[in-house]
Write a protein that holds these residues in place. Sequence first.
Motif, PDB file in Angstrom:
ATOM      1  N   HIS A 155       0.864  -1.181   0.000  1.00  0.00           N
ATOM      2  CA  HIS A 155       0.000   0.000   0.000  1.00  0.00           C
ATOM      3  C   HIS A 155       0.900   1.231   0.000  1.00  0.00           C
ATOM      4  O   HIS A 155       1.318   1.693   1.057  1.00  0.00           O
ATOM      5  CB  HIS A 155      -0.889   0.019   1.244  1.00  0.00           C
ATOM      6  CG  HIS A 155      -1.777  -1.178   1.364  1.00  0.00           C
ATOM      7  ND1 HIS A 155      -2.998  -1.242   0.767  1.00  0.00           N
ATOM      8  CD2 HIS A 155      -1.614  -2.367   2.003  1.00  0.00           C
ATOM      9  CE1 HIS A 155      -3.559  -2.409   1.034  1.00  0.00           C
ATOM     10  NE2 HIS A 155      -2.724  -3.119   1.778  1.00  0.00           N
ATOM     11  N   PRO A 156       1.240   1.777  -1.162  1.00  0.00           N
ATOM     12  CA  PRO A 156       2.131   2.947  -1.180  1.00  0.00           C
ATOM     13  C   PRO A 156       1.435   4.182  -0.603  1.00  0.00           C
ATOM     14  O   PRO A 156       0.245   4.397  -0.806  1.00  0.00           O
ATOM     15  CB  PRO A 156       2.453   3.141  -2.669  1.00  0.00           C
ATOM     16  CG  PRO A 156       1.476   2.327  -3.419  1.00  0.00           C
ATOM     17  CD  PRO A 156       0.862   1.339  -2.488  1.00  0.00           C
ATOM     18  N   ILE A 157       2.210   4.968   0.144  1.00  0.00           N
ATOM     19  CA  ILE A 157       1.723   6.213   0.735  1.00  0.00           C
ATOM     20  C   ILE A 157       2.589   7.335   0.207  1.00  0.00           C
ATOM     21  O   ILE A 157       3.819   7.269   0.256  1.00  0.00           O
ATOM     22  CB  ILE A 157       1.803   6.154   2.274  1.00  0.00           C
ATOM     23  CG1 ILE A 157       0.879   5.057   2.782  1.00  0.00           C
ATOM     24  CG2 ILE A 157       1.450   7.504   2.884  1.00  0.00           C
ATOM     25  CD1 ILE A 157       0.987   4.814   4.260  1.00  0.00           C
ATOM     26  N   GLU A 158       1.959   8.359  -0.297  1.00  0.00           N
ATOM     27  CA  GLU A 158       2.673   9.529  -0.809  1.00  0.00           C
ATOM     28  C   GLU A 158       2.386  10.702   0.113  1.00  0.00           C
ATOM     29  O   GLU A 158       1.230  11.055   0.344  1.00  0.00           O
ATOM     30  CB  GLU A 158       2.188   9.866  -2.225  1.00  0.00           C
ATOM     31  CG  GLU A 158       2.873  11.054  -2.829  1.00  0.00           C
ATOM     32  CD  GLU A 158       2.389  11.305  -4.243  1.00  0.00           C
ATOM     33  OE1 GLU A 158       2.334  12.478  -4.619  1.00  0.00           O
ATOM     34  OE2 GLU A 158       2.079  10.336  -4.949  1.00  0.00           O
ATOM     35  N   VAL A 159       3.423  11.284   0.678  1.00  0.00           N
ATOM     36  CA  VAL A 159       3.277  12.441   1.560  1.00  0.00           C
ATOM     37  C   VAL A 159       3.597  13.688   0.751  1.00  0.00           C
ATOM     38  O   VAL A 159       4.665  13.793   0.162  1.00  0.00           O
ATOM     39  CB  VAL A 159       4.230  12.342   2.777  1.00  0.00           C
ATOM     40  CG1 VAL A 159       4.160  13.580   3.630  1.00  0.00           C
ATOM     41  CG2 VAL A 159       3.899  11.094   3.585  1.00  0.00           C
ATOM     42  N   VAL A 160       2.653  14.621   0.717  1.00  0.00           N
ATOM     43  CA  VAL A 160       2.829  15.868  -0.026  1.00  0.00           C
ATOM     44  C   VAL A 160       2.929  16.988   0.999  1.00  0.00           C
ATOM     45  O   VAL A 160       2.000  17.219   1.770  1.00  0.00           O
ATOM     46  CB  VAL A 160       1.631  16.126  -0.978  1.00  0.00           C
ATOM     47  CG1 VAL A 160       1.796  17.459  -1.676  1.00  0.00           C
ATOM     48  CG2 VAL A 160       1.506  15.001  -1.979  1.00  0.00           C
ATOM     49  N   LYS A 161       4.067  17.658   1.036  1.00  0.00           N
ATOM     50  CA  LYS A 161       4.262  18.776   1.958  1.00  0.00           C
ATOM     51  C   LYS A 161       3.953  20.061   1.214  1.00  0.00           C
ATOM     52  O   LYS A 161       4.661  20.433   0.291  1.00  0.00           O
ATOM     53  CB  LYS A 161       5.691  18.801   2.476  1.00  0.00           C
ATOM     54  CG  LYS A 161       6.020  17.661   3.389  1.00  0.00           C
ATOM     55  CD  LYS A 161       7.431  17.808   3.930  1.00  0.00           C
ATOM     56  CE  LYS A 161       7.734  16.732   4.940  1.00  0.00           C
ATOM     57  NZ  LYS A 161       9.057  16.921   5.535  1.00  0.00           N
ATOM     58  N   GLN A 162       2.893  20.718   1.616  1.00  0.00           N
ATOM     59  CA  GLN A 162       2.505  21.970   0.984  1.00  0.00           C
ATOM     60  C   GLN A 162       2.929  23.128   1.881  1.00  0.00           C
ATOM     61  O   GLN A 162       2.731  23.087   3.091  1.00  0.00           O
ATOM     62  CB  GLN A 162       0.994  22.028   0.767  1.00  0.00           C
ATOM     63  CG  GLN A 162       0.506  21.035  -0.243  1.00  0.00           C
ATOM     64  CD  GLN A 162      -0.990  21.147  -0.490  1.00  0.00           C
ATOM     65  OE1 GLN A 162      -1.713  21.748   0.297  1.00  0.00           O
ATOM     66  NE2 GLN A 162      -1.448  20.576  -1.572  1.00  0.00           N
TER      67      GLN A 162
END
Length: 84
Positions: A33-40
Amino acid sequence: MMNHCCPEVSPIVCDPIQVVQDYYIPQIVPVIHPIEVVKQHHCVPIPHHMYPVVIREEGPMYVSSHKKKSVKKSSKARSTSRKR
């Protein structure tokens, strides 16, 4: 009593009955289950209050009688900040 003698017969062989025995062996299957963290990054305006000070002198300027000097008025603005 009469003794009857029966002739020997050949046996009848039926098709075999199949009995199935099930055995279950656990097999590990990876589930990814890939998790992508997006830092805005967001700019948030924060007021920075500045209070420029102007010093002004008014009224007659007195000069000593024995030596005349020219007196300059200073009107520099100084910036100060005050934190809340």
